[in-house]
Design a protein around this motif. Structure first.
Motif, PDB file in Angstrom:
ATOM      1  N   GLU B  15       0.836  -1.200   0.000  1.00 62.65           N
ATOM      2  CA  GLU B  15       0.000   0.000   0.000  1.00 62.65           C
ATOM      3  C   GLU B  15       0.870   1.249   0.000  1.00 62.65           C
ATOM      4  OE1 GLU B  15      -3.087  -0.211   2.863  1.00 62.65           O
ATOM      5  OE2 GLU B  15      -3.900   1.760   2.384  1.00 62.65           O
ATOM      6  N   GLY B  16       0.530   2.164  -0.878  1.00 64.46           N
ATOM      7  CA  GLY B  16       1.278   3.416  -0.959  1.00 64.46           C
ATOM      8  C   GLY B  16       2.324   3.442  -2.070  1.00 64.46           C
ATOM      9  N   GLU B  17       2.684   2.274  -2.596  1.00 63.76           N
ATOM     10  CA  GLU B  17       3.696   2.214  -3.645  1.00 63.76           C
ATOM     11  C   GLU B  17       3.113   2.637  -4.989  1.00 63.76           C
ATOM     12  OE1 GLU B  17       6.735  -1.378  -2.273  1.00 63.76           O
ATOM     13  OE2 GLU B  17       5.107  -1.803  -3.668  1.00 63.76           O
ATOM     14  N   ASP B  18       3.997   3.128  -5.860  1.00 64.89           N
ATOM     15  CA  ASP B  18       3.601   3.408  -7.241  1.00 64.89           C
ATOM     16  C   ASP B  18       3.869   2.169  -8.077  1.00 64.89           C
ATOM     17  OD1 ASP B  18       4.880   6.843  -7.260  1.00 64.89           O
ATOM     18  OD2 ASP B  18       3.059   5.963  -6.395  1.00 64.89           O
ATOM     19  N   VAL B  19       3.046   1.951  -9.090  1.00 64.71           N
ATOM     20  CA  VAL B  19       3.122   0.761  -9.936  1.00 64.71           C
ATOM     21  C   VAL B  19       3.208   1.185 -11.392  1.00 64.71           C
ATOM     22  CG1 VAL B  19       1.783  -1.228 -10.745  1.00 64.71           C
ATOM     23  CG2 VAL B  19       1.801  -0.654  -8.318  1.00 64.71           C
ATOM     24  N   SER B  20       4.036   0.483 -12.162  1.00 62.87           N
ATOM     25  CA  SER B  20       4.124   0.751 -13.597  1.00 62.87           C
ATOM     26  C   SER B  20       4.040  -0.544 -14.382  1.00 62.87           C
ATOM     27  CB  SER B  20       5.447   1.429 -13.941  1.00 62.87           C
ATOM     28  OG  SER B  20       5.484   2.740 -13.462  1.00 62.87           O
ATOM     29  N   MET B  21       3.347  -0.504 -15.486  1.00 67.58           N
ATOM     30  CA  MET B  21       3.284  -1.647 -16.384  1.00 67.58           C
ATOM     31  C   MET B  21       3.222  -1.121 -17.813  1.00 67.58           C
ATOM     32  SD  MET B  21      -0.611  -2.847 -15.512  1.00 67.58           S
ATOM     33  CE  MET B  21      -0.411  -2.557 -13.755  1.00 67.58           C
ATOM     34  N   ASN B  22       3.642  -1.955 -18.765  1.00 63.81           N
ATOM     35  CA  ASN B  22       3.631  -1.465 -20.133  1.00 63.81           C
ATOM     36  C   ASN B  22       3.285  -2.553 -21.121  1.00 63.81           C
ATOM     37  OD1 ASN B  22       6.248  -2.556 -21.522  1.00 63.81           O
ATOM     38  ND2 ASN B  22       6.829  -1.963 -19.465  1.00 63.81           N
ATOM     39  N   CYS B  23       3.051  -2.103 -22.316  1.00 65.58           N
ATOM     40  CA  CYS B  23       2.616  -2.982 -23.387  1.00 65.58           C
ATOM     41  C   CYS B  23       3.320  -2.550 -24.661  1.00 65.58           C
ATOM     42  CB  CYS B  23       1.115  -2.797 -23.562  1.00 65.58           C
ATOM     43  SG  CYS B  23       0.236  -4.309 -23.843  1.00 65.58           S
ATOM     44  N   THR B  24       3.872  -3.522 -25.400  1.00 71.24           N
ATOM     45  CA  THR B  24       4.536  -3.196 -26.664  1.00 71.24           C
ATOM     46  C   THR B  24       4.044  -4.128 -27.748  1.00 71.24           C
ATOM     47  OG1 THR B  24       6.391  -4.676 -26.203  1.00 71.24           O
ATOM     48  CG2 THR B  24       6.624  -2.379 -25.503  1.00 71.24           C
ATOM     49  N   SER B  25       4.155  -3.646 -28.970  1.00 74.24           N
ATOM     50  CA  SER B  25       3.705  -4.427 -30.113  1.00 74.24           C
ATOM     51  C   SER B  25       4.582  -4.128 -31.319  1.00 74.24           C
ATOM     52  CB  SER B  25       2.252  -4.071 -30.424  1.00 74.24           C
ATOM     53  OG  SER B  25       1.844  -4.665 -31.637  1.00 74.24           O
ATOM     54  N   SER B  26       4.600  -5.034 -32.259  1.00 78.42           N
ATOM     55  CA  SER B  26       5.297  -4.775 -33.517  1.00 78.42           C
ATOM     56  C   SER B  26       4.358  -4.074 -34.499  1.00 78.42           C
ATOM     57  CB  SER B  26       5.807  -6.083 -34.129  1.00 78.42           C
ATOM     58  OG  SER B  26       4.735  -6.976 -34.330  1.00 78.42           O
ATOM     59  N   SER B  27       3.084  -3.968 -34.134  1.00 75.55           N
ATOM     60  CA  SER B  27       2.084  -3.360 -35.017  1.00 75.55           C
ATOM     61  C   SER B  27       1.651  -2.005 -34.486  1.00 75.55           C
ATOM     62  CB  SER B  27       0.861  -4.264 -35.121  1.00 75.55           C
ATOM     63  OG  SER B  27       1.213  -5.546 -35.568  1.00 75.55           O
ATOM     64  N   ILE B  28       1.150  -1.208 -35.387  1.00 72.81           N
ATOM     65  CA  ILE B  28       0.624   0.116 -35.034  1.00 72.81           C
ATOM     66  C   ILE B  28      -0.858  -0.012 -34.694  1.00 72.81           C
ATOM     67  CG2 ILE B  28       0.009   2.352 -36.042  1.00 72.81           C
ATOM     68  CD1 ILE B  28       2.605   2.241 -37.610  1.00 72.81           C
ATOM     69  N   PHE B  29      -1.282   0.691 -33.666  1.00 71.58           N
ATOM     70  CA  PHE B  29      -2.690   0.685 -33.295  1.00 71.58           C
ATOM     71  C   PHE B  29      -3.282   2.093 -33.361  1.00 71.58           C
ATOM     72  CE2 PHE B  29      -3.299  -3.636 -32.246  1.00 71.58           C
ATOM     73  CZ  PHE B  29      -2.096  -4.112 -31.753  1.00 71.58           C
ATOM     74  N   ASN B  30      -4.585   2.157 -33.634  1.00 70.71           N
ATOM     75  CA  ASN B  30      -5.296   3.436 -33.658  1.00 70.71           C
ATOM     76  C   ASN B  30      -5.682   3.890 -32.259  1.00 70.71           C
ATOM     77  OD1 ASN B  30      -6.554   1.747 -36.289  1.00 70.71           O
ATOM     78  ND2 ASN B  30      -5.766   3.789 -36.710  1.00 70.71           N
ATOM     79  N   THR B  31      -5.896   2.930 -31.383  1.00 69.70           N
ATOM     80  CA  THR B  31      -6.335   3.222 -30.020  1.00 69.70           C
ATOM     81  C   THR B  31      -5.635   2.260 -29.075  1.00 69.70           C
ATOM     82  OG1 THR B  31      -8.566   3.665 -30.921  1.00 69.70           O
ATOM     83  CG2 THR B  31      -8.371   3.500 -28.529  1.00 69.70           C
ATOM     84  N   TRP B  32      -5.241   2.782 -27.914  1.00 68.94           N
ATOM     85  CA  TRP B  32      -4.748   1.930 -26.838  1.00 68.94           C
ATOM     86  C   TRP B  32      -5.716   2.064 -25.665  1.00 68.94           C
ATOM     87  CZ3 TRP B  32      -0.872  -1.609 -26.577  1.00 68.94           C
ATOM     88  CH2 TRP B  32       0.083  -1.603 -27.584  1.00 68.94           C
TER      89      TRP B  32
END
Lengths: 115, 113
Positions: B15-32
């Motif tokens: 509790e209280g910590e900051d969290v980071s996550m990410n997503c990568t792709s080889s393709s281009i997207f119009n919306t994330w």
């Protein structure tokens, strides 16, 4: 406003049987998409229906089929069930469909177990 | 076909910590988009991003649409117990009158024992 309703919530079938799952979208939403969720493969797109027409289909065998009725309610059917079909099947509705938005409203899912 | 690589697969939070996550792709997207799924429920939309470079917040959540259109990240600041769940990134692409939404495999957030 009522959310997306899926029935049944849980069901158990045996190999070779067939199953029909139902989805009632949010009132006014014309698009219904179906996803299969498994621990190994995550969320896999099955198909999308918009105004009673199938717009797009994922890479699933022909045993997986669906339809949409004039009131936007949708059903999906899986015939000749296999053990690997055990999964949570999620239905999602949207106002305008995946061609225009990714903002989906999901139901709680139908958990299918194939023995 | 298109695939999204989401990381980390799981993480423990205090509790209280900051969290980071990410997503990568080889393709281009119009919306994330970023969704959260609690046990026994369907995913719920947290944030939608429509333009490359866009940075959007929803309370303690902040997400960005990568400049290359091939990645996105989600930050959660000052985590609380109810942040526990599975977070999914999703990329949308369209062609003609069709569209598709591809999901990452999810980041499972659990409370640190």
């Amino acid at each position: 406003k009522a959310g997306v309703t899926q029935t049944p919530r849980y069901l158990i079938k045996t190999r070779g049987q067939q199953v029909t799952l139902s989805c009632s979208p949010i009132s006014g939403h014309r698009s219904v998409s179906w996803y299969q969720q498994t621990p190994g493969q995550g969320l896999q797109f099955l198909f999308e229906y918009f105004s009673e027409t199938q717009r797009n289909k994922g890479n699933f065998p022909g045993r997986f089929s669906g339809r949409q009725f004039s009131n936007s309610r949708s059903e999906m059917n899986v015939s000749t069930l296999e053990l690997g079909d055990s999964a949570l099947y999620l239905c999602a509705s949207s106002l305008v469909g995946l061609a225009a938005t990714g903002e989906l409203f999901f139901g709680e899912g139908s958990r299918l177990t194939v023995l | 076909g298109q695939q999204l690589n989401q990381s980390p697969q799981s993480m423990f939070i205090q509790e209280g910590e900051d969290v980071s996550m990410n997503c990568t792709s080889s393709s281009i997207f119009n919306t994330w988009l970023w969704y959260k799924q609690d046990p026994g429920e369907g995913p719920v939309l947290l944030i939608a991003l429509y333009k490359a470079g866009e940075l959007t917040s929803n309370g303690r959540l902040t997400a960005q649409f990568g400049i290359t259109r091939k990645d996105s990240f989600l930050n959660i600041s000052a985590s609380i117990p109810s942040d526990v769940g599975i977070y999914f990134c999703a990329g949308r692409f369209e062609w003609g009158s069709q569209g598709n939404l591809i999901f990452g495999k999810g980041t499972k957030l659990s409370v640190k024992p």
